[in-house]
Design an enzyme around this catalytic site. Structure first.
Site, short mmCIF file in Angstrom:
data_model
loop_
_atom_site.label_atom_id
_atom_site.label_comp_id
_atom_site.label_asym_id
_atom_site.label_seq_id
_atom_site.Cartn_x
_atom_site.Cartn_y
_atom_site.Cartn_z
N GLU A 35 -1.25 10.15 1.74
CA GLU A 35 -0.82 8.80 1.31
C GLU A 35 -2.01 7.86 1.44
O GLU A 35 -2.69 7.86 2.46
CB GLU A 35 0.29 8.23 2.20
CG GLU A 35 1.66 8.83 2.07
CD GLU A 35 2.66 8.13 2.99
OE1 GLU A 35 2.50 6.91 3.24
OE2 GLU A 35 3.57 8.82 3.49
N GLU A 46 9.41 -0.07 -3.73
CA GLU A 46 10.63 0.41 -3.08
C GLU A 46 11.32 -0.76 -2.38
O GLU A 46 10.91 -1.19 -1.31
CB GLU A 46 10.31 1.51 -2.08
CG GLU A 46 9.73 2.78 -2.72
CD GLU A 46 9.39 3.83 -1.69
OE1 GLU A 46 10.28 4.64 -1.35
OE2 GLU A 46 8.24 3.84 -1.21
N LYS A 77 12.65 -0.61 1.44
CA LYS A 77 11.77 -0.45 2.59
C LYS A 77 12.02 -1.56 3.60
O LYS A 77 12.23 -2.71 3.24
CB LYS A 77 10.30 -0.46 2.15
CG LYS A 77 9.77 0.86 1.62
CD LYS A 77 9.68 1.89 2.72
CE LYS A 77 8.98 3.16 2.29
NZ LYS A 77 7.55 2.98 2.13
N GLU A 105 5.31 -3.86 2.42
CA GLU A 105 5.71 -2.45 2.40
C GLU A 105 6.48 -2.11 1.12
O GLU A 105 6.52 -0.94 0.71
CB GLU A 105 6.58 -2.13 3.61
CG GLU A 105 5.88 -2.28 4.96
CD GLU A 105 5.15 -1.04 5.39
OE1 GLU A 105 5.06 -0.09 4.57
OE2 GLU A 105 4.66 -1.01 6.53
#
Length: 366
Positions: free
Chosen positions: A287, A338, A341, A347
């Site tokens: 990642e 997302e 999250k 994030e």
């Protein structure tokens, strides 16, 4: 860089073996040779993939996602669990997968006989997708950081899964490893001083032994963005995090100079492994990315610069100062934003593509 160093020898060898009729046209021959050398060099670039995080309630249908990946030439994808419908969407597409084993499954797989691992693999993975599409099984995710309860179960799980893969005749084609946070290092700066957290050695050393014996990579989730926002500007500048350091602003560590956090962090892991006697283990970045909004220096421009440089380094097999010319396999985070999250707002905003399939910024994966 490996790509650059290949050119002179490759061109010379090709020219010496060229038919005399072609040498009569030196300009055409030279152009042909340079282009061929480029193709040879870049054909073996380090793999570049993307993470398909799904902590959201507004994502496109998985069949549409697969088409999006294919249309953008993305042939390596990291999935974080074994959702059967998701795996079936990828079946027959030719896309190679890294499939995650959730942390909460580790105690069961660690304490059960290898036959249970075989059954688990069949029911959760191989019943839904062909084994030849699987490059890695990623056992847990940041186990040492997120919940120490699972740490003792990590290596036993990996060993049972390895026995299962051997039994199925797949141990050579499917590699096992475990993505870890960069915080497994108690010291990381300068890179040559790096060492693993002593409290993790009980699991880290057996893990490194397994990776050595099976020629599997050490997997790390690496975010220079975190290094930047959690450090003083004089320690980690924005330019140093974004690969933009001027020659007079590089960091010297012995014989090596570092112009960015990414290289320095990878080499810190290399040094730490060398100190434990496992210098032959490769590193795969499972990642990395940069947020587009929601935090300091989180914007589209910086995300484009960071991810563009990461891809370029993999394509060129640039390697790192400690391992020049050894390309680093990398998975960019994330395919989409997302919205589910938790934590800091940034994030939620790592997505390279919008929900409509349009790139948030220019980025060529090839």
């Amino acid at each position: 860089m490996m790509a650059t160093s290949l050119f002179p020898n490759t061109i010379l060898e090709l020219k010496n073996n060229m038919p005399k009729s072609q040498v009569l046209f030196p300009q055409l021959s030279l152009l042909f040779l340079i282009e061929l050398a480029l193709l040879i060099s870049y054909a073996v670039c380090a793999p570049i993939g993307i993470c398909y995080g799904r902590v959201a309630n507004n994502l496109p249908p998985t069949n549409d996602v697969v088409k999006l990946l294919q249309s953008n030439g993305i042939s390596n994808v990291r999935l974080f669990n074994t959702d059967s419908a998701l795996l079936r969407s990828f079946s027959g597409t030719g896309i190679k997968l890294m499939i995650g084993v959730p942390n909460e499954i580790l105690p069961f797989l660690a304490t059960s006989p290898p036959s249970a691992a075989i059954d688990w693999l069949r029911f959760n993975i191989f019943d839904h997708i062909s084994a030849d599409q699987i490059r890695y099984i990623a056992v847990g995710n940041e186990v040492f950081l997120k919940d120490s309860f699972y740490a003792p179960h990590l290596v036993p799980t990996i060993l049972n899964l390895h026995i299962a893969l051997q039994t199925l005749g797949l141990a050579d084609s499917i590699k096992l490893s475990s993505p870890q946070a960069a915080s497994v290092l108690s010291t990381s700066y300068p890179p040559s001083s790096a060492s693993f957290d002593p409290s993790l050695r009980f699991a880290m050393i057996p893990l490194l032994q397994f990776l050595t014996e099976t020629k599997s990579p050490f997997m790390v989730n690496l975010y220079p963005y975190f290094s930047y926002i959690n450090s003083k500007p004089e320690e980690v500048s924005l330019d140093y995090a974004l690969f933009r350091s001027e020659p007079d602003r590089t960091v010297r560590d012995g014989a090596f100079e570092y112009s960015n956090v990414y290289d320095a962090s990878i080499d810190a892991l290399v040094y730490a492994m060398e100190k434990e006697g496992f210098g032959g283990v490769t590193v795969a970045v499972t990642e990395t990315g940069w947020p587009k909004s929601g935090g300091e220096a989180a914007n589209v421009e910086n995300a484009a610069v960071f991810n563009g440089n990461v891809v370029a380094r993999a394509v060129r097999n640039a390697g790192t100062p400690r391992r020049p010319g050894v390309g680093v396999e990398v998975y960019l985070f994330d395919l989409f934003d997302e919205n589910g999250k938790v934590g800091e707002e940034f994030e939620k905003h790592f997505g390279i593509f919008g929900l409509d399939g349009v790139k948030a910024y220019g980025l060529d994966f090839n």
